[in-house]
Design a protein around this motif. Structure first.
Motif, PDB file in Angstrom:
ATOM      1  N   LYS A  16      91.145  -4.710 -23.465  1.00  6.92           N
ATOM      2  CA  LYS A  16      91.710  -3.866 -22.390  1.00  6.92           C
ATOM      3  C   LYS A  16      93.208  -4.183 -22.224  1.00  6.92           C
ATOM      4  O   LYS A  16      94.049  -3.283 -22.125  1.00  6.92           O
ATOM      5  CB  LYS A  16      90.956  -4.133 -21.090  1.00  6.92           C
ATOM      6  CG  LYS A  16      91.313  -3.149 -19.986  1.00  6.92           C
ATOM      7  CD  LYS A  16      90.504  -3.395 -18.731  1.00  6.92           C
ATOM      8  CE  LYS A  16      90.954  -2.450 -17.622  1.00  6.92           C
ATOM      9  NZ  LYS A  16      90.296  -2.741 -16.345  1.00  6.92           N
TER      10      LYS A  16
ATOM     11  N   LYS B 272      99.729  -1.764 -25.704  1.00  6.02           N
ATOM     12  CA  LYS B 272     100.005  -0.802 -26.783  1.00  6.02           C
ATOM     13  C   LYS B 272     100.407   0.554 -26.199  1.00  6.02           C
ATOM     14  O   LYS B 272     101.364   1.195 -26.672  1.00  6.02           O
ATOM     15  CB  LYS B 272      98.759  -0.659 -27.660  1.00  6.02           C
ATOM     16  CG  LYS B 272      99.014   0.036 -28.985  1.00  6.02           C
ATOM     17  CD  LYS B 272      97.772   0.056 -29.840  1.00  6.02           C
ATOM     18  CE  LYS B 272      98.012   0.797 -31.144  1.00  6.02           C
ATOM     19  NZ  LYS B 272      96.793   0.881 -31.969  1.00  6.02           N
ATOM     20  N   ASP B 273      99.693   0.978 -25.149  1.00 13.55           N
ATOM     21  CA  ASP B 273     100.014   2.259 -24.481  1.00 13.55           C
ATOM     22  C   ASP B 273     101.412   2.215 -23.864  1.00 13.55           C
ATOM     23  O   ASP B 273     102.159   3.188 -23.936  1.00 13.55           O
ATOM     24  CB  ASP B 273      98.984   2.580 -23.393  1.00 13.55           C
ATOM     25  CG  ASP B 273      97.630   2.969 -23.979  1.00 13.55           C
ATOM     26  OD1 ASP B 273      97.565   3.223 -25.208  1.00 13.55           O
ATOM     27  OD2 ASP B 273      96.628   2.998 -23.228  1.00 13.55           O
ATOM     28  N   LYS B 274     101.731   1.072 -23.245  1.00 13.38           N
ATOM     29  CA  LYS B 274     103.056   0.931 -22.620  1.00 13.38           C
ATOM     30  C   LYS B 274     104.146   1.011 -23.685  1.00 13.38           C
ATOM     31  O   LYS B 274     105.182   1.672 -23.498  1.00 13.38           O
ATOM     32  CB  LYS B 274     103.131  -0.416 -21.878  1.00 13.38           C
ATOM     33  CG  LYS B 274     104.513  -0.735 -21.282  1.00 13.38           C
ATOM     34  CD  LYS B 274     104.825   0.166 -20.087  1.00 13.38           C
ATOM     35  CE  LYS B 274     106.132  -0.171 -19.425  1.00 13.38           C
ATOM     36  NZ  LYS B 274     107.329   0.366 -20.034  1.00 13.38           N
TER      37      LYS B 274
ATOM     38  N   ASN C  18     103.951   2.537 -26.636  1.00 13.84           N
ATOM     39  CA  ASN C  18     104.016   3.936 -27.109  1.00 13.84           C
ATOM     40  C   ASN C  18     104.749   4.820 -26.111  1.00 13.84           C
ATOM     41  O   ASN C  18     105.489   5.728 -26.497  1.00 13.84           O
ATOM     42  CB  ASN C  18     102.605   4.474 -27.363  1.00 13.84           C
ATOM     43  CG  ASN C  18     102.015   3.884 -28.638  1.00 13.84           C
ATOM     44  OD1 ASN C  18     102.748   3.538 -29.561  1.00 13.84           O
ATOM     45  ND2 ASN C  18     100.696   3.743 -28.681  1.00 13.84           N
ATOM     46  N   GLU C  19     104.563   4.546 -24.818  1.00 11.62           N
ATOM     47  CA  GLU C  19     105.270   5.320 -23.788  1.00 11.62           C
ATOM     48  C   GLU C  19     106.769   5.036 -23.879  1.00 11.62           C
ATOM     49  O   GLU C  19     107.600   5.946 -23.813  1.00 11.62           O
ATOM     50  CB  GLU C  19     104.738   4.904 -22.408  1.00 11.62           C
ATOM     51  CG  GLU C  19     105.342   5.702 -21.257  1.00 11.62           C
ATOM     52  CD  GLU C  19     104.920   5.132 -19.904  1.00 11.62           C
ATOM     53  OE1 GLU C  19     105.808   4.926 -19.064  1.00 11.62           O
ATOM     54  OE2 GLU C  19     103.703   4.901 -19.703  1.00 11.62           O
ATOM     55  N   ASP C  20     107.120   3.748 -24.050  1.00  9.80           N
ATOM     56  CA  ASP C  20     108.538   3.365 -24.148  1.00  9.80           C
ATOM     57  C   ASP C  20     109.238   4.045 -25.319  1.00  9.80           C
ATOM     58  O   ASP C  20     110.400   4.422 -25.218  1.00  9.80           O
ATOM     59  CB  ASP C  20     108.667   1.839 -24.326  1.00  9.80           C
ATOM     60  CG  ASP C  20     108.440   1.075 -23.029  1.00  9.80           C
ATOM     61  OD1 ASP C  20     108.348   1.720 -21.973  1.00  9.80           O
ATOM     62  OD2 ASP C  20     108.354  -0.168 -23.087  1.00  9.80           O
TER      63      ASP C  20
ATOM     64  N   THR D 260     108.438   6.843 -26.803  1.00 15.28           N
ATOM     65  CA  THR D 260     108.358   8.317 -26.852  1.00 15.28           C
ATOM     66  C   THR D 260     109.051   8.981 -25.662  1.00 15.28           C
ATOM     67  O   THR D 260     109.342  10.162 -25.695  1.00 15.28           O
ATOM     68  CB  THR D 260     106.890   8.800 -26.893  1.00 15.28           C
ATOM     69  OG1 THR D 260     106.168   8.169 -25.838  1.00 15.28           O
ATOM     70  CG2 THR D 260     106.235   8.471 -28.217  1.00 15.28           C
TER      71      THR D 260
ATOM     72  N   TYR E  91      95.207  -5.570 -24.449  1.00 19.36           N
ATOM     73  CA  TYR E  91      95.906  -5.130 -25.659  1.00 19.36           C
ATOM     74  C   TYR E  91      96.145  -3.625 -25.620  1.00 19.36           C
ATOM     75  O   TYR E  91      97.244  -3.149 -25.918  1.00 19.36           O
ATOM     76  CB  TYR E  91      95.091  -5.503 -26.912  1.00 19.36           C
ATOM     77  CG  TYR E  91      95.735  -5.016 -28.188  1.00 19.36           C
ATOM     78  CD1 TYR E  91      96.911  -5.606 -28.663  1.00 19.36           C
ATOM     79  CD2 TYR E  91      95.200  -3.951 -28.918  1.00 19.36           C
ATOM     80  CE1 TYR E  91      97.531  -5.158 -29.826  1.00 19.36           C
ATOM     81  CE2 TYR E  91      95.813  -3.491 -30.075  1.00 19.36           C
ATOM     82  CZ  TYR E  91      96.971  -4.107 -30.527  1.00 19.36           C
ATOM     83  OH  TYR E  91      97.584  -3.663 -31.660  1.00 19.36           O
ATOM     84  N   SER E  92      95.118  -2.887 -25.207  1.00 18.48           N
ATOM     85  CA  SER E  92      95.225  -1.424 -25.138  1.00 18.48           C
ATOM     86  C   SER E  92      96.320  -1.007 -24.153  1.00 18.48           C
ATOM     87  O   SER E  92      97.110  -0.097 -24.424  1.00 18.48           O
ATOM     88  CB  SER E  92      93.870  -0.840 -24.715  1.00 18.48           C
ATOM     89  OG  SER E  92      93.960   0.549 -24.633  1.00 18.48           O
ATOM     90  N   ASN E  93      96.388  -1.696 -22.999  1.00 22.17           N
ATOM     91  CA  ASN E  93      97.419  -1.387 -21.992  1.00 22.17           C
ATOM     92  C   ASN E  93      98.818  -1.657 -22.529  1.00 22.17           C
ATOM     93  O   ASN E  93      99.749  -0.865 -22.323  1.00 22.17           O
ATOM     94  CB  ASN E  93      97.196  -2.217 -20.719  1.00 22.17           C
ATOM     95  CG  ASN E  93      95.986  -1.749 -19.940  1.00 22.17           C
ATOM     96  OD1 ASN E  93      95.527  -0.611 -20.118  1.00 22.17           O
ATOM     97  ND2 ASN E  93      95.434  -2.613 -19.086  1.00 22.17           N
TER      98      ASN E  93
END
Length: 822
Positions: free
Chosen positions: A605, A611-613, A615-617, A619, A607-609
């Motif tokens: 969980k 990774k998402d952060k 990807n947001e940074d 993009t 790691y997923s958070n």
């Protein structure tokens, strides 16, 4: 006839009992009191702490009084810059308690203020803002518009000059922060591509002309792309050999974020002071320019250096050092396109539209026309000129005719470029990425940093000891002499045993130490003056050394954490630091290097958070950066620019502005108004008054401000269209009574004598102290043989201004005439 909007000393009183000059503030304060207006427009901005607020115009004194009545934000200062002709009309008392925080000056005094250390510090740190008062921003007085332009230009130049020395700090800070991630010096690339052709791709608008050619010839050119444009090339299926990135500021991440979508085979060549948010999360190999440590280090003293002031300058130096004998440039424009764009399509800047509101310089392009460019790029061009002239055996070729012309760099079109086959060896040398090798480098770095930390600790103890001694200095010369000898011994010890650390402290604290450079002659130094300078010097020395030690401690912690990343298999142990440092991408790197070890449900969980952060940074561009860009193209800035171009009779600049505003006029009414105004100015400068008038008359009436009406009247008078001038004078009276004398004069020219007299009298009833208008009425009355009325008018002129010689002479002549028997 001239339609002047002069600033007169006629005050009016608003319904809220506020005195103001209608010639400056029109009817602004008639329906709403000044405090209410200012609270809405300025309160939030003026409440910022540690900021220098530079305000052009005083709004008849009301804006200064508003500031003086407010609680001053901590660390803030206000400088009001007013026109020379307005200052004598105003009396503003600044309480002694606020004299340090509020200054009221003219333009020359403002330029003197800029030499003060505290003001320089605000500007160097970028902690300032220039505002226009309501009178200055209401568009009707050219004097304010040109003053505002000059003040903004002056501040822009000063910021550039001061920030260079002040910003040494950010280079030092990022250098320390990057120690764990700067592992391989760029010198391994020296002379690796002798006799080959290299293409340097930057972000200028001309890049769009060359994309197809680059794609077709990708295999036969070595491509070095600046980080902001790398993503655009990748989207066009162009493979990049090297990405360059040098900027330490955080916004560099915003413009470079697309590099994280590139192949891991692309090499990042970064300055030692690159933004740490980029370097720490980079997933491929990297080499650094310059020195890894801020102190001398035998391993990289011969490294390829970073040259400024732009990433393009550094990229060209890199290509030279790599041995290329022909260096092609694309997107290296150093200026805006004709349509006002600063960057190529697809960049954040280009997506926001043309840069219309900047106050820029002008340069010649290879195509022979003039183009706009910001001051930073003027400096970059000068630096590049000095650089390339040292390499006469290398062909420097700019592929774009619309680029700024630079000595020793020729222009050729892509059609004229002949490329040899590059051959198989196109990739730069491989860089070791072994985990154990990395660990060794990090352990050595930690030892190096701890050793230097100890050195700075010793220097800090010595400076504190010297500081204690300085506090014992007195006006007793003999006692002070003994103490100063002790202090000198400490200073000698610092300089002999810790010279490297002392040099770093003085370089890092350049701005603080520059304060000890005094203009006083040594023979007039008093003992107390010397004592104070000595105390200040060691206080600065001690504070700067303390700050460096904090940075050193953080650098050691960072290196230790990088070692922990290698050794630890626990994501839970590492994740908090990644989040705290705003480097979520390190979680992805760590997971990959651990050969994707098994994570428990909580770690998955987390790691997923992360990774998402990440990807947001990579993009999304932060709103803060977009706001900075948008503010420069606000229509208020565009208006100021148009007025500046017109006052400088820059016809070409106006024509470009007209061209760039045209696409916006259907969706933006303010752009539409400014388009018509700029085009009218352009046509007036081209001696086409009828066409200039037609353009303004084509503007919908509800979009006409006082400025447009004023120019319609001027053009109508020039073309002897008295009826049109009269009709628009009636409209402009809604903005200000000061046009009433001009209206009266035109009625007189039309033979409407009684109407003209009535308008004069209505005006003078409101503004009985307007001496010049009493004189005009007196002459008018005399012309139409109303001698008594003329006598009365000149008497009133003398009542308003007893020392007015013109009125006195006319009155004496009239009295003589009236007393002469007929």
């Amino acid at each position: 006839m001239q339609l002047q909007t002069n600033i007169s000393n006629n005050f009016a009183i608003s319904p809220f009992n506020e005195y103001y000059l209608p010639s400056i503030n029109r009817h602004t304060f008639e329906s709403i009191d000044s405090r209410t207006i200012y609270n809405k427009k300025f309160k939030q901005s003026f409440a910022s702490q540690d900021k220098l607020n530079i305000v052009v115009g005083l709004d008849s004194g009301l804006l200064a009084n508003y500031i003086l009545e407010q609680d001053m934000a901590i660390g803030s200062k206000f400088i009001f810059v007013e026109l020379d002709e307005v200052l004598p009309l105003l009396v503003i008392d600044i309480p002694s308690t606020q004299e340090k925080h509020v200054k009221i000056v003219n333009e020359l005094e403002f330029i003197e203020l800029l030499k003060k250390e505290d003001i320089q510090l605000y500007i160097a740190k970028g902690k300032y803002e220039v505002y226009a008062s309501l009178g200055a921003s209401s568009l009707h007085l050219d004097a304010y518009t040109t003053l505002l332009n000059r003040i903004e230009n002056k501040i822009q130049d000063e910021y550039f000059n001061y920030s260079i020395s002040f910003n040494q700090k950010i280079f030092f800070q990022t250098q320390l922060e990057n120690i764990p991630d700067n592992k391989t010096p760029a010198k391994i690339l020296k002379d690796t591509f002798k006799g080959k052709t290299c293409l340097i791709v930057a972000g200028g608008p001309s890049l769009d002309e060359h994309i197809s050619w680059i794609k077709e010839n990708n295999k036969n050119i070595f491509i070095i792309a600046v980080s902001r444009i790398a993503g655009k090339l990748a989207k066009n299926s162009i493979s990049i050999d090297i990405i360059t990135c040098v900027d330490p500021q955080e916004f560099s991440f915003d413009v470079s974020r697309e590099i994280f979508t590139l192949s891991e085979n692309t090499l990042l060549v970064n300055s030692y002071h690159i933004c740490p948010k980029i370097l720490s999360q980079w997933h491929g190999q990297s080499v650094y320019l310059g020195q890894r440590y801020p102190w001398s280090d035998s391993n990289d003293h011969d490294n390829i250096i970073t040259v400024g002031p732009t990433v393009t300058n550094s990229s060209i130096r890199l290509a030279i050092e790599m041995g290329f004998n022909r260096i092609l440039l694309s997107g290296v424009d150093y200026c805006y396109s004709r349509s006002g764009y600063s960057h190529a399509n697809g960049t954040v800047e280009a997506n926001l539209g043309p840069s219309l509101g900047h106050n820029n310089k002008w340069v010649e392009t290879y195509a022979g026309y003039q183009a706009e460019t910001p001051i930073q790029l003027i400096h970059a061009m000068d630096a590049l000129t000095d650089e390339v002239k040292n390499y006469p055996n290398i062909d420097f070729i700019n592929l774009s005719a619309s680029a700024a012309k630079i000595d020793c760099i020729s222009h050729m079109t892509t059609n004229d470029i002949v490329l040899d086959e590059f051959g198989s060896k196109k990739k730069p040398k491989s860089i070791s990425n072994e985990i154990e090798e990395n660990r060794k480098i990090l352990v050595l770095s930690l030892n190096e940093c701890n050793e230097k930390k100890e050195t700075f600790n010793k220097v800090l103890k010595l400076t504190k000891k010297a500081l204690v001694l300085t506090k014992k200095l007195s006006s007793n010369t003999l006692k002070s002499k003994v103490i100063i000898n002790k202090i000198n011994n400490i200073e000698n010890k610092i300089n002999s045993e810790y010279s490297s650390a002392s040099k770093i402290i003085k370089t890092y604290g350049y701005f603080e130490f520059s304060k000890f450079l005094t203009t006083r002659e040594t023979e007039i130094w008093t003992q107390s003056y010397i004592n104070k300078m000595t105390i200040d010097y060691y206080e600065a020395f001690s504070n700067i050394c303390h700050n460096i030690l904090k940075l050193m401690t953080q650098a050691c912690e960072k290196v230790e954490f990088r070692i922990l990343e290698i050794d630890s298999n626990s994501l839970t142990q590492l994740a908090p630091t990644w989040s705290e440092n705003n480097q979520p991408g390190r979680a992805v790197l760590w997971y990959k290097k651990k050969n994707e070890i098994t994570l428990n449900s909580n770690e998955e969980k987390t790691y997923s958070n992360l990774k998402d952060k990440f990807n947001e940074d990579i993009t999304q561009v932060r709103n803060d950066y977009i706001k900075i860009l948008e503010s420069a193209s606000s229509m208020e800035h565009v208006y100021k620019k148009i007025m500046g171009l017109n006052s400088n009779k820059n016809n070409y600049g106006l024509s470009l502005t007209v061209q760039n505003l045209l696409p916006l006029i259907e969706s933006d009414n303010e752009a539409k108004r400014l388009y018509h105004l700029a085009l009218s100015f352009q046509l007036s400068l081209e001696q086409q008054p009828q066409e200039a008038l037609d353009v303004l008359l084509a503007l919908p009436e509800d979009l006409c401000t006082e400025m447009e009406l004023k120019h319609i009247i001027l053009l109508a008078l020039k073309l002897s269209k008295l009826e049109l001038a009269t009709a628009n004078l009636v409209k402009i009276l809604a903005h200000s009574d000061e046009y009433m004398p001009q209206y009266a004069h035109i009625l007189k020219l039309q033979g409407k004598i009684q109407e003209s007299v009535n308008v004069y009298l209505d005006y003078l009833e409101k503004y009985p102290s307007d001496t010049q208008t009493w004189i005009k009425l007196g002459l008018f009355m005399f012309e139409i043989n109303q001698v008594e009325a003329s006598h009365t008018a000149f008497s009133n002129a003398i009542n308003a201004d007893p020392d007015n010689q013109v009125a006195r002479e006319y009155l004496a002549e009239l009295t003589r005439l009236m007393n002469t028997p007929q």
